[in-house]
Design an enzyme around this catalytic site. Structure first.
Site, PDB file in Angstrom:
ATOM      1  N   TRP A  15       0.827  -1.221   0.000  1.00 17.84           N
ATOM      2  CA  TRP A  15       0.000   0.000   0.000  1.00 17.84           C
ATOM      3  C   TRP A  15       0.858   1.267   0.000  1.00 17.84           C
ATOM      4  O   TRP A  15       0.336   2.354  -0.182  1.00 17.84           O
ATOM      5  CB  TRP A  15      -0.924   0.013   1.215  1.00 17.84           C
ATOM      6  CG  TRP A  15      -1.922  -1.107   1.263  1.00 17.84           C
ATOM      7  CD1 TRP A  15      -2.096  -2.103   0.331  1.00 17.84           C
ATOM      8  CD2 TRP A  15      -2.887  -1.360   2.289  1.00 17.84           C
ATOM      9  NE1 TRP A  15      -3.104  -2.945   0.730  1.00 17.84           N
ATOM     10  CE2 TRP A  15      -3.597  -2.511   1.926  1.00 17.84           C
ATOM     11  CE3 TRP A  15      -3.205  -0.713   3.495  1.00 17.84           C
ATOM     12  CZ2 TRP A  15      -4.630  -3.035   2.719  1.00 17.84           C
ATOM     13  CZ3 TRP A  15      -4.227  -1.230   4.291  1.00 17.84           C
ATOM     14  CH2 TRP A  15      -4.926  -2.383   3.896  1.00 17.84           C
ATOM     15  N   LYS A  16       2.157   1.118   0.229  1.00 18.27           N
ATOM     16  CA  LYS A  16       3.069   2.279   0.291  1.00 18.27           C
ATOM     17  C   LYS A  16       2.527   3.313   1.288  1.00 18.27           C
ATOM     18  O   LYS A  16       1.904   2.949   2.273  1.00 18.27           O
ATOM     19  CB  LYS A  16       3.296   2.844  -1.111  1.00 18.27           C
ATOM     20  CG  LYS A  16       3.739   1.757  -2.109  1.00 18.27           C
ATOM     21  CD  LYS A  16       4.284   2.298  -3.392  1.00 18.27           C
ATOM     22  CE  LYS A  16       4.696   1.143  -4.291  1.00 18.27           C
ATOM     23  NZ  LYS A  16       5.313   1.559  -5.533  1.00 18.27           N
ATOM     24  N   HIS A  99      12.917  -2.579  -1.179  1.00 19.58           N
ATOM     25  CA  HIS A  99      12.087  -2.007  -2.238  1.00 19.58           C
ATOM     26  C   HIS A  99      12.865  -0.890  -2.938  1.00 19.58           C
ATOM     27  O   HIS A  99      13.629  -0.166  -2.295  1.00 19.58           O
ATOM     28  CB  HIS A  99      10.773  -1.470  -1.662  1.00 19.58           C
ATOM     29  CG  HIS A  99       9.812  -1.079  -2.745  1.00 19.58           C
ATOM     30  ND1 HIS A  99       9.870   0.140  -3.357  1.00 19.58           N
ATOM     31  CD2 HIS A  99       8.812  -1.768  -3.352  1.00 19.58           C
ATOM     32  CE1 HIS A  99       8.925   0.193  -4.294  1.00 19.58           C
ATOM     33  NE2 HIS A  99       8.274  -0.950  -4.308  1.00 19.58           N
ATOM     34  N   GLY A 178       5.084   1.801 -10.963  1.00 20.95           N
ATOM     35  CA  GLY A 178       4.230   2.991 -10.961  1.00 20.95           C
ATOM     36  C   GLY A 178       4.237   3.753 -12.267  1.00 20.95           C
ATOM     37  O   GLY A 178       3.804   4.897 -12.335  1.00 20.95           O
ATOM     38  N   SER A 214       3.750  -2.327 -12.213  1.00 21.99           N
ATOM     39  CA  SER A 214       2.584  -2.053 -13.073  1.00 21.99           C
ATOM     40  C   SER A 214       1.787  -3.311 -13.417  1.00 21.99           C
ATOM     41  O   SER A 214       1.302  -3.475 -14.543  1.00 21.99           O
ATOM     42  CB  SER A 214       3.005  -1.301 -14.336  1.00 21.99           C
ATOM     43  OG  SER A 214       3.544  -0.024 -13.992  1.00 21.99           O
ATOM     44  N   GLY A 235       1.562  -2.721  -6.345  1.00 20.95           N
ATOM     45  CA  GLY A 235       1.513  -1.408  -5.712  1.00 20.95           C
ATOM     46  C   GLY A 235       0.161  -0.756  -5.932  1.00 20.95           C
ATOM     47  O   GLY A 235      -0.813  -1.062  -5.255  1.00 20.95           O
ATOM     48  N   GLY A 236       0.106   0.158  -6.905  1.00 22.26           N
ATOM     49  CA  GLY A 236      -1.105   0.946  -7.150  1.00 22.26           C
ATOM     50  C   GLY A 236      -2.389   0.128  -7.198  1.00 22.26           C
ATOM     51  O   GLY A 236      -3.408   0.520  -6.603  1.00 22.26           O
TER      52      GLY A 236
HETATM   53  P1  PGA Z   1       3.151  -0.660  -8.938  1.00 19.31           P
HETATM   54  O1  PGA Z   1       4.205  -0.822  -7.748  1.00 19.31           O
HETATM   55  O2  PGA Z   1       2.329  -1.916  -8.989  1.00 19.31           O
HETATM   56  O3  PGA Z   1       2.337   0.552  -8.573  1.00 19.31           O
HETATM   57  O4  PGA Z   1       3.939  -0.470 -10.196  1.00 19.31           O
HETATM   58  C1  PGA Z   1       4.822  -2.055  -7.487  1.00 19.31           C
HETATM   59  C2  PGA Z   1       5.701  -1.935  -6.276  1.00 19.31           C
HETATM   60  O5  PGA Z   1       6.304  -0.876  -6.077  1.00 19.31           O
HETATM   61  O6  PGA Z   1       5.821  -2.887  -5.486  1.00 19.31           O
END
Ligand code: PGA
Length: 256
Positions: A15-16, A99, A178, A214, A235-236
């Site tokens: 979730w960052k 990361h 991202g 992504s 991530g997103g």
């Molecule tokens: P993302 O990020 O899916 O938004 O590209 C992946 C991650 O940083 O683990």
């Protein structure tokens, strides 16, 4: 495809630095609703530190794993703002280490990463170790050299070497994180297979290897269909429960 049974995939949502505590609890409930009913795939959520304890409560009685996004290498001391492995051990299942945002935005070195992995292992936290090359490094033909250096730093200090059940490696090309620019299946397969072989040679057993960068509901099935890809670090798309649920469903499909 070989007829050997596939390794169980993992799908982990990073979730960052997103969601308030209230939003994070709602997201965790939505993930439980959509992903709590299957056991073919290990599903994990990695909320911000301040959410971890209440999210543990939401996950109680489910098979969904809880992970932290980082950890410090010392056990305790005057390290303002840091969180240690003993603080997480016993109730948190996983920690993400290395990361690319830690490496590139916060200046973490390969040696820092190695110390963090060692600390997590000492306290029986499973590790997701992220590795990956930048666009410049890929263009210069250095992808494998960078991956080998990042993994090598962790393996060099690891005595005994990590068993396959102690860690998972996430291959995350920095240029794909991202950006909406996902690695092709050929690129993901090539590097994930290399990681499996390199670690098997150095540590004795090949770890599971996730792809990250992504991943979406539209490309997950294709990526998870690669023989060396054992799921994804998301991530997103992990912030949208329906999308995350579809990605988990793609991993369930790939596990058969
Ligand atoms: P993302 O990020 O899916 O938004 O590209 C992946 C991650 O940083 O683990």
């Amino acid at each position: 495809m070989s007829s050997a049974p596939r390794r169980p995939p993992m799908v982990a949502g990073n979730w960052k630095m997103h969601t308030t505590v209230a939003e994070g609890l709602a997201l965790a409930r939505a993930v439980v609703e959509r992903c709590g009913g299957q056991d073919a795939v290990e599903v994990a959520v990695l909320p911000p530190f301040v959410h971890l304890w209440p999210v543990r409560g939401v996950l109680e009685g489910t098979r969904i794993l809880l992970g932290a996004q980082d950890v410090y290498w010392a056990d305790a001391g005057a390290f303002t703002g840091e969180v240690s492995s003993p603080m997480l051990s016993g109730w948190c299942d996983l920690v993400l280490v290395g990361h690319s945002e830690r490496r590139h935005l916060f200046g973490e070195t390969d040696e820092d990463t190695a110390r963090k992995v060692a600390a997590a292992r000492r306290h029986h936290l499973r590790v997701i170790l992220a590795v990956g090359e930048t666009a410049t490094e890929r263009d210069a033909g250095q992808t494998f050299a960078v991956i080998d250096r990042q993994l090598g730093a962790v393996l060099a200090g690891a005595d005994p070497p990590p068993r396959a059940d102690e860690w998972v490696i996430a291959y995350e090309p920095v240029w794909a994180i991202g950006t909406g620019r996902t690695a092709t299946t050929a690129q993901a397969e090539e590097v994930c297979a290399h990681i499996r072989a390199m670690v098997a040679e150095r540590a004795g057993t090949p770890p599971r290897v996730l792809y990250g960068g992504s991943v979406t509901a539209d490309n997950a099935a294709e990526l998870f269909g690669c023989a060396a890809v054992d799921g994804g670090l998301i991530g997103g798309a992990s912030l949208k429960p329906d999308t995350f649920g579809s990605i988990v469903a793609a991993a369930v499909g790939a596990s058969r």
